[in-house]
Write an enzyme that holds these catalytic residues in place. Structure first.
Site, PDB file in Angstrom:
ATOM      1  N   ARG A 149     -33.906 -35.476  53.701  1.00  0.00           N
ATOM      2  CA  ARG A 149     -34.853 -35.673  54.798  1.00  0.00           C
ATOM      3  C   ARG A 149     -35.589 -36.983  54.552  1.00  0.00           C
ATOM      4  O   ARG A 149     -36.288 -37.129  53.558  1.00  0.00           O
ATOM      5  CB  ARG A 149     -35.850 -34.511  54.861  1.00  0.00           C
ATOM      6  CG  ARG A 149     -36.808 -34.630  56.042  1.00  0.00           C
ATOM      7  CD  ARG A 149     -37.649 -33.386  56.234  1.00  0.00           C
ATOM      8  NE  ARG A 149     -38.831 -33.367  55.373  1.00  0.00           N
ATOM      9  CZ  ARG A 149     -39.652 -32.314  55.260  1.00  0.00           C
ATOM     10  NH1 ARG A 149     -39.398 -31.198  55.913  1.00  0.00           N
ATOM     11  NH2 ARG A 149     -40.701 -32.379  54.482  1.00  0.00           N
ATOM     12  N   SER A 153     -35.063 -25.000  62.580  1.00  0.00           N
ATOM     13  CA  SER A 153     -36.443 -24.613  62.273  1.00  0.00           C
ATOM     14  C   SER A 153     -36.985 -23.720  63.376  1.00  0.00           C
ATOM     15  O   SER A 153     -36.853 -24.050  64.559  1.00  0.00           O
ATOM     16  CB  SER A 153     -37.337 -25.857  62.170  1.00  0.00           C
ATOM     17  OG  SER A 153     -36.891 -26.696  61.131  1.00  0.00           O
ATOM     18  N   LYS A 173     -45.475 -32.537  55.447  1.00  0.00           N
ATOM     19  CA  LYS A 173     -45.181 -32.597  56.889  1.00  0.00           C
ATOM     20  C   LYS A 173     -46.497 -32.466  57.639  1.00  0.00           C
ATOM     21  O   LYS A 173     -46.878 -31.393  58.092  1.00  0.00           O
ATOM     22  CB  LYS A 173     -44.201 -31.470  57.260  1.00  0.00           C
ATOM     23  CG  LYS A 173     -43.437 -31.794  58.526  1.00  0.00           C
ATOM     24  CD  LYS A 173     -42.288 -30.848  58.748  1.00  0.00           C
ATOM     25  CE  LYS A 173     -41.542 -31.276  60.002  1.00  0.00           C
ATOM     26  NZ  LYS A 173     -40.683 -30.243  60.548  1.00  0.00           N
TER      27      LYS A 173
END
Length: 211
Positions: free
Chosen positions: A40, A109, A138
């Site tokens: 990511r 998600s 995040k």
């Protein structure tokens, strides 16, 4: 047949991993017991994603640990990654599945029971449920759901689930009790002085929770 183990799901973060790099972090974590590695990197362009992804793929060769690419279907295809993970605001899951074909793993998600119920198991292989806790990795995350919320959303999902969001080794037991198949971690491995030992500790907690 797609086989994957969600137990110790490492999500790489380029900033946290900057000390030794994402590839070395992943290599050590897998030696310690990480069962899935996700690349990511929200700031990388596709060329950088492909370069890092190919290096990760090479480092993971022979381990049986799948490499999942977050959000970037084109990069995942170029890397020949084992799968892709998309969020609710990324590419629509059905489109992602059309692009990657039947054989690659596709994760999604989900933050609510309603979203979990909408998951089509012919399209999605697993869901990432969270954030369980608030997390600095995040900053734009949704409201934390806690373990009660995790349990409710897991029970609404028709596919296996991994818990994510501020998760540490000591949360393995409650996450599995809530029905998750494993825990997704970022800072619990990335940026730790010894990623191998950090992964081993998480794997040990998962084992203990299953005993």
């Amino acid at each position: 047949m797609k086989t994957f183990d969600l137990s110790v799901y490492l999500v790489l973060d380029p900033d946290l991993c900057s000390g030794i790099g994402m590839v070395e972090t992943a290599r050590l974590a897998v030696e310690g017991g990480a069962t899935i590695v996700q690349l990511r990197d929200k700031h990388a362009d596709i060329a950088q994603m492909i370069e890092t992804g190919r290096a990760l793929k090479a480092a993971l060769r022979g381990t049986g640990v799948p490499l999942i690419v977050n959000d970037d279907v084109d990069a995942a295809i170029a890397i020949e990654a084992d799968g892709v993970h998309v969020g609710q605001s990324d590419m629509v899951a059905v489109m992602a599945r059309q692009r990657i074909g039947r054989d690659m793993i596709l994760g999604l998600s989900v933050e609510t029971e309603e979203l979990a119920r909408r998951v089509d198991p012919s399209v999605i292989d697993y869901v990432g449920i969270g954030p369980v806790f608030a997390t600095a990795t995040k900053p734009d995350h949704k409201q934390p759901i806690g373990f009660d919320g995790l349990a409710r959303i897991v029970s609404a999902a028709p596919v296996p689930a991994v818990a994510i969001g501020g998760i540490k080794a000591e949360h393995a037991g409650p996450a599995l009790t809530a029905g998750a198949k494993g825990i997704a971690v970022v800072s619990a491995i990335c940026g730790q002085p010894d990623p191998k030992a950090a992964a081993r500790r998480i794997a040990g907690e998962i084992e203990k929770a299953r005993a």
